[in-house]
Design a protein around this motif. Structure first.
Motif, PDB file in Angstrom:
ATOM      1  N   SER A 187      43.217  33.632  53.643  1.00 38.82           N
ATOM      2  CA  SER A 187      43.233  32.521  52.681  1.00 38.82           C
ATOM      3  C   SER A 187      44.501  31.692  52.878  1.00 38.82           C
ATOM      4  CB  SER A 187      43.212  33.055  51.244  1.00 38.82           C
ATOM      5  OG  SER A 187      44.417  33.766  50.998  1.00 38.82           O
ATOM      6  N   SER A 189      46.463  31.068  50.611  1.00 36.22           N
ATOM      7  CA  SER A 189      47.519  31.685  49.786  1.00 36.22           C
ATOM      8  C   SER A 189      48.508  32.482  50.625  1.00 36.22           C
ATOM      9  CB  SER A 189      46.916  32.644  48.767  1.00 36.22           C
ATOM     10  OG  SER A 189      46.187  31.948  47.829  1.00 36.22           O
ATOM     11  N   ALA A 190      48.060  32.907  51.815  1.00 35.76           N
ATOM     12  CA  ALA A 190      48.966  33.663  52.698  1.00 35.76           C
ATOM     13  C   ALA A 190      50.256  32.867  52.921  1.00 35.76           C
ATOM     14  CB  ALA A 190      48.276  33.947  54.036  1.00 35.76           C
ATOM     15  N   GLY A 220      45.603  41.667  42.462  1.00 34.60           N
ATOM     16  CA  GLY A 220      44.903  40.376  42.522  1.00 34.60           C
ATOM     17  C   GLY A 220      44.846  39.921  43.969  1.00 34.60           C
ATOM     18  N   ALA A 221      44.281  40.787  44.828  1.00 38.56           N
ATOM     19  CA  ALA A 221      44.457  40.622  46.276  1.00 38.56           C
ATOM     20  C   ALA A 221      43.424  39.735  46.966  1.00 38.56           C
ATOM     21  CB  ALA A 221      44.434  42.008  46.945  1.00 38.56           C
ATOM     22  N   ALA A 222      42.204  39.631  46.380  1.00 38.93           N
ATOM     23  CA  ALA A 222      41.099  38.985  47.102  1.00 38.93           C
ATOM     24  C   ALA A 222      41.343  37.485  47.301  1.00 38.93           C
ATOM     25  CB  ALA A 222      39.802  39.187  46.316  1.00 38.93           C
ATOM     26  N   PRO A 223      40.940  36.920  48.438  1.00 41.13           N
ATOM     27  CA  PRO A 223      40.298  37.569  49.595  1.00 41.13           C
ATOM     28  C   PRO A 223      41.237  38.293  50.559  1.00 41.13           C
ATOM     29  CG  PRO A 223      40.484  35.214  49.970  1.00 41.13           C
ATOM     30  CD  PRO A 223      41.033  35.466  48.586  1.00 41.13           C
ATOM     31  N   GLY A 224      42.560  38.275  50.286  1.00 39.98           N
ATOM     32  CA  GLY A 224      43.412  39.162  51.086  1.00 39.98           C
ATOM     33  C   GLY A 224      44.564  38.503  51.822  1.00 39.98           C
ATOM     34  N   GLY A 225      44.880  37.245  51.485  1.00 41.39           N
ATOM     35  CA  GLY A 225      45.980  36.557  52.192  1.00 41.39           C
ATOM     36  C   GLY A 225      47.314  37.296  52.083  1.00 41.39           C
ATOM     37  N   VAL A 240      44.325  45.590  45.278  1.00 41.59           N
ATOM     38  CA  VAL A 240      43.627  45.812  44.010  1.00 41.59           C
ATOM     39  C   VAL A 240      42.972  44.515  43.549  1.00 41.59           C
ATOM     40  CG1 VAL A 240      43.935  46.553  41.612  1.00 41.59           C
ATOM     41  CG2 VAL A 240      45.364  47.552  43.419  1.00 41.59           C
ATOM     42  N   ASP A 241      41.653  44.532  43.468  1.00 40.86           N
ATOM     43  CA  ASP A 241      40.922  43.340  42.996  1.00 40.86           C
ATOM     44  C   ASP A 241      39.446  43.700  42.894  1.00 40.86           C
ATOM     45  OD1 ASP A 241      39.774  40.618  42.733  1.00 40.86           O
ATOM     46  OD2 ASP A 241      41.716  39.938  43.465  1.00 40.86           O
ATOM     47  N   ASP A 261      41.415  47.247  37.688  1.00 43.07           N
ATOM     48  CA  ASP A 261      42.096  46.197  36.932  1.00 43.07           C
ATOM     49  C   ASP A 261      43.595  46.243  37.269  1.00 43.07           C
ATOM     50  OD1 ASP A 261      43.401  44.610  35.079  1.00 43.07           O
ATOM     51  OD2 ASP A 261      42.067  45.155  33.430  1.00 43.07           O
ATOM     52  N   GLY A 262      44.093  45.148  37.777  1.00 41.00           N
ATOM     53  CA  GLY A 262      45.502  45.081  38.185  1.00 41.00           C
ATOM     54  C   GLY A 262      46.480  45.238  37.033  1.00 41.00           C
ATOM     55  N   PHE A 263      46.015  45.120  35.789  1.00 41.74           N
ATOM     56  CA  PHE A 263      46.920  45.316  34.649  1.00 41.74           C
ATOM     57  C   PHE A 263      46.942  46.763  34.175  1.00 41.74           C
ATOM     58  CE2 PHE A 263      46.673  40.750  34.551  1.00 41.74           C
ATOM     59  CZ  PHE A 263      47.982  40.413  34.244  1.00 41.74           C
ATOM     60  N   MET A 278      47.945  37.524  40.498  1.00 44.00           N
ATOM     61  CA  MET A 278      46.858  37.441  39.513  1.00 44.00           C
ATOM     62  C   MET A 278      47.031  36.186  38.658  1.00 44.00           C
ATOM     63  SD  MET A 278      46.133  41.315  38.198  1.00 44.00           S
ATOM     64  CE  MET A 278      47.770  41.783  37.689  1.00 44.00           C
ATOM     65  N   VAL A 279      45.917  35.501  38.438  1.00 50.23           N
ATOM     66  CA  VAL A 279      45.973  34.297  37.602  1.00 50.23           C
ATOM     67  C   VAL A 279      45.835  34.758  36.152  1.00 50.23           C
ATOM     68  CG1 VAL A 279      44.925  32.056  37.132  1.00 50.23           C
ATOM     69  CG2 VAL A 279      44.907  32.984  39.464  1.00 50.23           C
TER      70      VAL A 279
END
Ligand SMILES: C[S@@+](CC[C@H](N)C(=O)[O-])C[C@H]1O[C@@H](n2cnc3c(N)ncnc32)[C@H](O)[C@@H]1O
Length: 352
Positions: A187, A189-190, A220-225, A240-241, A261-263, A278-279
């Motif tokens: 992504s 985001s990387a 909140g990793a997806a898609p993995g960047g 974790v996602d 759940d990341g929380f 994570m948003v």
């Protein structure tokens, strides 16, 4: 001699940068005032003693500034036929004849209004450079250990002259590190995490804190960047996602995907790193990040705080205070609105 700090920022974030400079300067005992226009991409901060103020506000400690310079001249109404003579004259009157810069950067703020000045800035730099070398204002070859001269075009006939102090300013034109998206990155985001590692850690920290075989979690990793960036630093990653991760990342054998759940999830044994994109409400993220460090679930962390629409400086301060208070540890914390950050800031925390 310098009469103001000149800081660049993401266009639209001038009020946050102005508030940050005003707050920090007042706190350090240098009251002054900020001047800026919405969406201009820069803020000027005026105070009586800029030389002391600049030491009190090191570039590395500023969150909304992409660049920090000391402005010493403003030239308006320049004649397009000869902009060089008034610039050289201004250098002579303000700096005397003994100052030698290591580099010349001719720039413009990163705003919609100023972007069309890019061609002029380039061409003018090519004309000014030899003139400055001839006059002894500039070393014969670029020397990044010496201070830089910044000529900042606000319009074709309006420039600011400023000093970029080596070691106390961004080493990239416009304060923007240029990173290219890698074809394998899952992504865009990387780029955010790559920039965070490049900007928030120094070279020694990068060598010391990223080692082959270290372990990290990505919340909140997806898609993995971000997991991909950690993996490329040599880490084994728990991602974790609930969302899907890029197949290729999983095939690497270095990434484990947990649909949790990341929380709520945390590791059974301490990890070297935790990163989080994570948003969510920034206070909720800040609290969770503090819990991770307090409980010793990770040693180092990089996380994003998504900012609200209003009172973003207040929220930034509140979240960082809350994070440091609740972590109950002596931490080194650096935060910055990165070039690849939009309505967010990125935070790096490590034990002192
Ligand atoms: C901006 S994306 C992350 C992009 C990722 N950093 C990358 O580089 O590809 C935010 C992610 O957070 C995840 N997320 C949001 N809340 C979450 C939660 N409570 N637990 C786990 N993941 C969560 C979303 O499913 C989404 O995939």
């Amino acid at each position: 001699m310098p009469d103001a700090l000149l800081c660049y920022c993401r266009a639209g974030f001038e009020p946050e940068l102005a508030a940050e400079l005003s707050d920090r300067a007042a706190h350090a005992g240098f009251p002054g005032y900020a001047r800026t226009d919405r969406n201009s991409g820069y803020v000027e901060f005026f105070a009586d003693d800029i030389a002391s103020l600049t030491r009190a506000l090191p570039f590395g400690s500023l969150i909304f500034a992409r660049q920090k310079l000391r402005r010493f001249v403003e030239l308006k109404g320049l004649d397009p036929k000869d902009r060089i003579t008034p610039i050289v004259r201004a250098l002579e009157t303000t700096l005397g004849n003994t100052y030698t810069f290591g580099e010349l950067w001719v720039e413009h703020p990163d705003s919609d209004e100023a972007k069309p000045l890019a061609g002029l800035a380039r061409a003018f730099g090519n004309a000014l450079r030899p003139a400055l070398r001839k006059g002894g204002w500039l070393t014969q070859f670029d020397d990044s250990r010496k201070n830089r001269l910044h000529v900042v075009f606000l319009a074709g006939d309006h420039v600011l002259l400023a000093i970029g102090e080596a070691g106390d300013s961004a080493p990239w034109p416009l304060g923007i590190p240029r990173l290219r998206m890698h074809a394998d990155a899952p992504s865009r985001s990387a780029l955010k995490l790559e920039e965070a590692v490049m900007v928030l850690l120094n070279e020694k920290e990068r060598e010391r804190l990223f080692r082959e075989g270290m372990r990290g979690a990505d919340l909140g990793a997806a898609p993995g960047g971000w997991s991909w960036v950690l993996m490329r630093q040599g880490l084994r990653v728990i991602s974790v996602d609930n969302g899907p991760l890029q197949e290729k990342l999983l095939e690497s054998g270095r990434v484990e995907h947990l649909r949790e759940d990341g929380f709520h999830w945390h590791p059974r044994s301490p990890l070297d790193w935790m990163v989080c994109d994570m948003v969510e409400q920034p206070r909720r993220v800040a609290e969770r990040m503090a819990t991770w460090l307090r409980e010793g679930w990770c040693r180092h962390a990089i996380f994003n705080l998504k900012l609200p629409m209003k009172k973003r400086w207040d929220e930034t301060r509140l979240c960082l205070d809350l994070f440091e208070r609740q972590a109950h540890k002596s931490l080194l914390v650096r935060a910055r609105q990165l070039y690849h950050d939009r309505e967010e800031i990125t935070v790096f925390a490590t034990p002192r």
